[in-house]
Design a protein around this motif. Structure first.
Motif, mmCIF file in Angstrom:
data_model
loop_
_atom_site.group_PDB
_atom_site.id
_atom_site.type_symbol
_atom_site.label_atom_id
_atom_site.label_comp_id
_atom_site.label_asym_id
_atom_site.label_seq_id
_atom_site.Cartn_x
_atom_site.Cartn_y
_atom_site.Cartn_z
ATOM 1 N N TYR A 65 45.447 128.003 3.628
ATOM 2 C CA TYR A 65 45.064 129.416 3.549
ATOM 3 C C TYR A 65 45.834 130.156 2.451
ATOM 4 C CZ TYR A 65 42.513 129.341 7.986
ATOM 5 O OH TYR A 65 41.608 129.100 8.973
ATOM 6 N N LYS A 66 46.889 129.528 1.932
ATOM 7 C CA LYS A 66 47.797 130.258 1.027
ATOM 8 C C LYS A 66 47.482 129.983 -0.440
ATOM 9 C CE LYS A 66 51.225 130.129 4.718
ATOM 10 N NZ LYS A 66 52.542 129.695 5.191
ATOM 11 N N THR A 67 46.195 129.883 -0.750
ATOM 12 C CA THR A 67 45.764 129.690 -2.137
ATOM 13 C C THR A 67 45.001 130.935 -2.582
ATOM 14 O OG1 THR A 67 43.650 128.744 -1.505
ATOM 15 C CG2 THR A 67 45.496 127.217 -1.706
ATOM 16 N N PRO A 68 44.926 131.162 -3.912
ATOM 17 C CA PRO A 68 44.222 132.351 -4.401
ATOM 18 C C PRO A 68 42.764 132.424 -3.935
ATOM 19 C CG PRO A 68 45.529 131.396 -6.149
ATOM 20 C CD PRO A 68 45.617 130.437 -4.995
ATOM 21 N N ILE A 69 42.062 131.280 -3.917
ATOM 22 C CA ILE A 69 40.649 131.314 -3.511
ATOM 23 C C ILE A 69 40.526 131.745 -2.056
ATOM 24 C CG2 ILE A 69 38.632 129.841 -3.063
ATOM 25 C CD1 ILE A 69 39.340 128.308 -5.596
ATOM 26 N N MET A 70 41.384 131.162 -1.179
ATOM 27 C CA MET A 70 41.351 131.564 0.224
ATOM 28 C C MET A 70 41.789 133.021 0.369
ATOM 29 S SD MET A 70 40.086 129.168 1.914
ATOM 30 C CE MET A 70 40.500 129.098 3.652
ATOM 31 N N GLY A 71 42.723 133.458 -0.493
ATOM 32 C CA GLY A 71 43.170 134.849 -0.444
ATOM 33 C C GLY A 71 42.028 135.816 -0.709
ATOM 34 N N ILE A 72 41.156 135.448 -1.659
ATOM 35 C CA ILE A 72 39.992 136.298 -1.928
ATOM 36 C C ILE A 72 39.032 136.238 -0.743
ATOM 37 C CG2 ILE A 72 37.975 136.536 -3.435
ATOM 38 C CD1 ILE A 72 39.855 135.523 -5.719
ATOM 39 N N GLY A 73 38.890 135.035 -0.166
ATOM 40 C CA GLY A 73 38.070 134.898 1.041
ATOM 41 C C GLY A 73 38.600 135.766 2.177
ATOM 42 N N GLU A 74 39.936 135.810 2.322
ATOM 43 C CA GLU A 74 40.540 136.640 3.371
ATOM 44 C C GLU A 74 40.261 138.119 3.128
ATOM 45 O OE1 GLU A 74 44.429 135.192 2.791
ATOM 46 O OE2 GLU A 74 43.973 133.282 3.769
ATOM 47 N N ALA A 75 40.284 138.539 1.852
ATOM 48 C CA ALA A 75 39.942 139.930 1.541
ATOM 49 C C ALA A 75 38.509 140.220 1.999
ATOM 50 C CB ALA A 75 40.094 140.198 0.052
ATOM 51 N N GLY A 76 37.586 139.270 1.736
ATOM 52 C CA GLY A 76 36.201 139.424 2.187
ATOM 53 C C GLY A 76 36.110 139.463 3.703
ATOM 54 N N LEU A 77 36.889 138.608 4.356
ATOM 55 C CA LEU A 77 36.880 138.563 5.822
ATOM 56 C C LEU A 77 37.348 139.891 6.411
ATOM 57 C CD1 LEU A 77 36.656 136.834 8.473
ATOM 58 C CD2 LEU A 77 39.093 136.402 8.187
ATOM 59 N N VAL A 78 38.455 140.418 5.874
ATOM 60 C CA VAL A 78 38.955 141.705 6.378
ATOM 61 C C VAL A 78 37.926 142.805 6.111
ATOM 62 C CG1 VAL A 78 40.728 143.484 6.072
ATOM 63 C CG2 VAL A 78 41.393 141.088 6.256
ATOM 64 N N GLY A 79 37.300 142.772 4.925
ATOM 65 C CA GLY A 79 36.247 143.745 4.634
ATOM 66 C C GLY A 79 35.110 143.659 5.639
ATOM 67 N N ALA A 80 34.714 142.427 5.999
ATOM 68 C CA ALA A 80 33.644 142.233 6.977
ATOM 69 C C ALA A 80 34.054 142.766 8.344
ATOM 70 C CB ALA A 80 33.279 140.750 7.069
ATOM 71 N N ILE A 81 35.302 142.463 8.751
ATOM 72 C CA ILE A 81 35.787 142.905 10.065
ATOM 73 C C ILE A 81 35.842 144.434 10.124
ATOM 74 C CG2 ILE A 81 37.840 142.990 11.552
ATOM 75 C CD1 ILE A 81 38.388 140.070 10.673
ATOM 76 N N VAL A 82 36.358 145.058 9.061
ATOM 77 C CA VAL A 82 36.489 146.522 9.067
ATOM 78 C C VAL A 82 35.098 147.167 9.125
ATOM 79 C CG1 VAL A 82 37.251 148.522 7.720
ATOM 80 C CG2 VAL A 82 38.726 146.533 7.912
ATOM 81 N N PHE A 83 34.136 146.630 8.357
ATOM 82 C CA PHE A 83 32.783 147.198 8.428
ATOM 83 C C PHE A 83 32.195 147.024 9.824
ATOM 84 C CE2 PHE A 83 28.225 146.958 8.544
ATOM 85 C CZ PHE A 83 27.875 148.158 7.949
ATOM 86 N N HIS A 84 32.304 145.810 10.383
ATOM 87 C CA HIS A 84 31.724 145.524 11.694
ATOM 88 C C HIS A 84 32.334 146.435 12.760
ATOM 89 C CE1 HIS A 84 29.142 142.564 13.825
ATOM 90 N NE2 HIS A 84 29.962 142.746 14.856
#
Lengths: 136, 133
Positions: A65-84
């Protein structure tokens, strides 16, 4: 031919209250973010379960999880959670109050505004952690 | 009629669980992802240290159950909206039910049976209280 179809369907769409408007887009986004969060949840329970194997194995799995690609994925995940979460509150208000349906459109824009504010608060901190290796 | 009653219960459950999930997940994110170092600070020592506290055990188990049941009911609605072939629908709904049951049992066991100080592990990977005594 194509032109006729386009013109006809545009007329039909413009004649409905729901399709193509805020109500539809909030529903589409709620569904897409919900499905994305569900699949992350499946993976997240499994990665957490490796705690039970050994500290080495869990730390190794978490390293993924501690790679830049996963970090961008985590940003998307948090964005999805906050919208939901915010749109979920909007749905509760639409269902539970007398005025909710009348103001559902305004509430959708409140959801988008609050989402933007929360993401402005979260993203810099998160992205700095992701791209500078955090406190390690 | 029974079916309608169940659907209504599910509808109420989505509102009530969703409301509590907001508080639970925002807390979960603030404690784990907004801490110093963010995701990089999460390792066995951090998580096992948290789960040694019964408060965090009950917090996490509540989050696990509510999130999985909320998500599963949502996926059930999605499947029923789009899948009309009866065999495929049964297969997907069955798989959904099985995977949810497995994850709830697995997650609950992990939360309540985790040993924060396994004796065969290197001390520098463990929570600090393991070596304090």
């Amino acid at each position: 031919m194509v032109d006729t179809v386009t013109r006809t369907s545009r007329t039909v769409i413009a004649g409905t209250l729901y399709r193509g408007h805020e109500g539809m887009w909030s529903w589409v986004l709620h569904r897409i973010t919900g499905i994305a969060i569900y699949f992350f949840l499946l993976v997240h329970v499994l990665d957490t379960a490796t705690l039970r194997i050994s500290p080495e194995v869990y730390n190794g799995v978490l390293g993924a999880y501690k790679t830049p690609i996963m970090g961008i994925g985590e940003a998307g995940l948090v964005g999805a959670i906050v919208f939901h979460a915010l749109n979920g509150l909007r749905i509760i208000l639409v269902d539970a109050t007398k005025w909710g349906t009348r103001y559902q459109r305004q509430m959708f824009y409140v959801v988008l505004g609050l989402w933007t504010l929360l993401m402005i608060g979260f993203l810099p901190r998160h992205l700095i952690n992701v791209f500078t290796g955090g406190a390690e | 009629m029974r079916r309608l009653k169940l659907e209504r219960l599910g509808w109420i459950f989505m509102r009530v669980s969703g409301f509590f999930l907001i508080a639970l997940i925002f807390t979960h994110l603030i404690v784990n992802v907004m801490q110093d170092g963010g995701v990089h600070a999460i390792d066995f020592a951090f998580v096992a240290g948290k789960l040694a506290n019964p408060l965090w055990q009950w917090f996490d188990v509540t989050l696990l159950w509510l999130a999985l049941i909320h998500g599963t009911n949502g996926m059930r609605v999605v499947i029923e909206d789009y899948v009309y072939r009866i065999n495929l629908k049964r297969f997907l709904l069955g798989g959904l039910a099985v995977s949810t049951a497995v994850l709830i049992v697995l997650g609950t066991l992990v939360i309540f049976t985790l040993d924060p100080c396994p004796t065969d592990a290197a001390a520098n990977l463990l929570p600090s209280f393991c070596t304090a005594g």
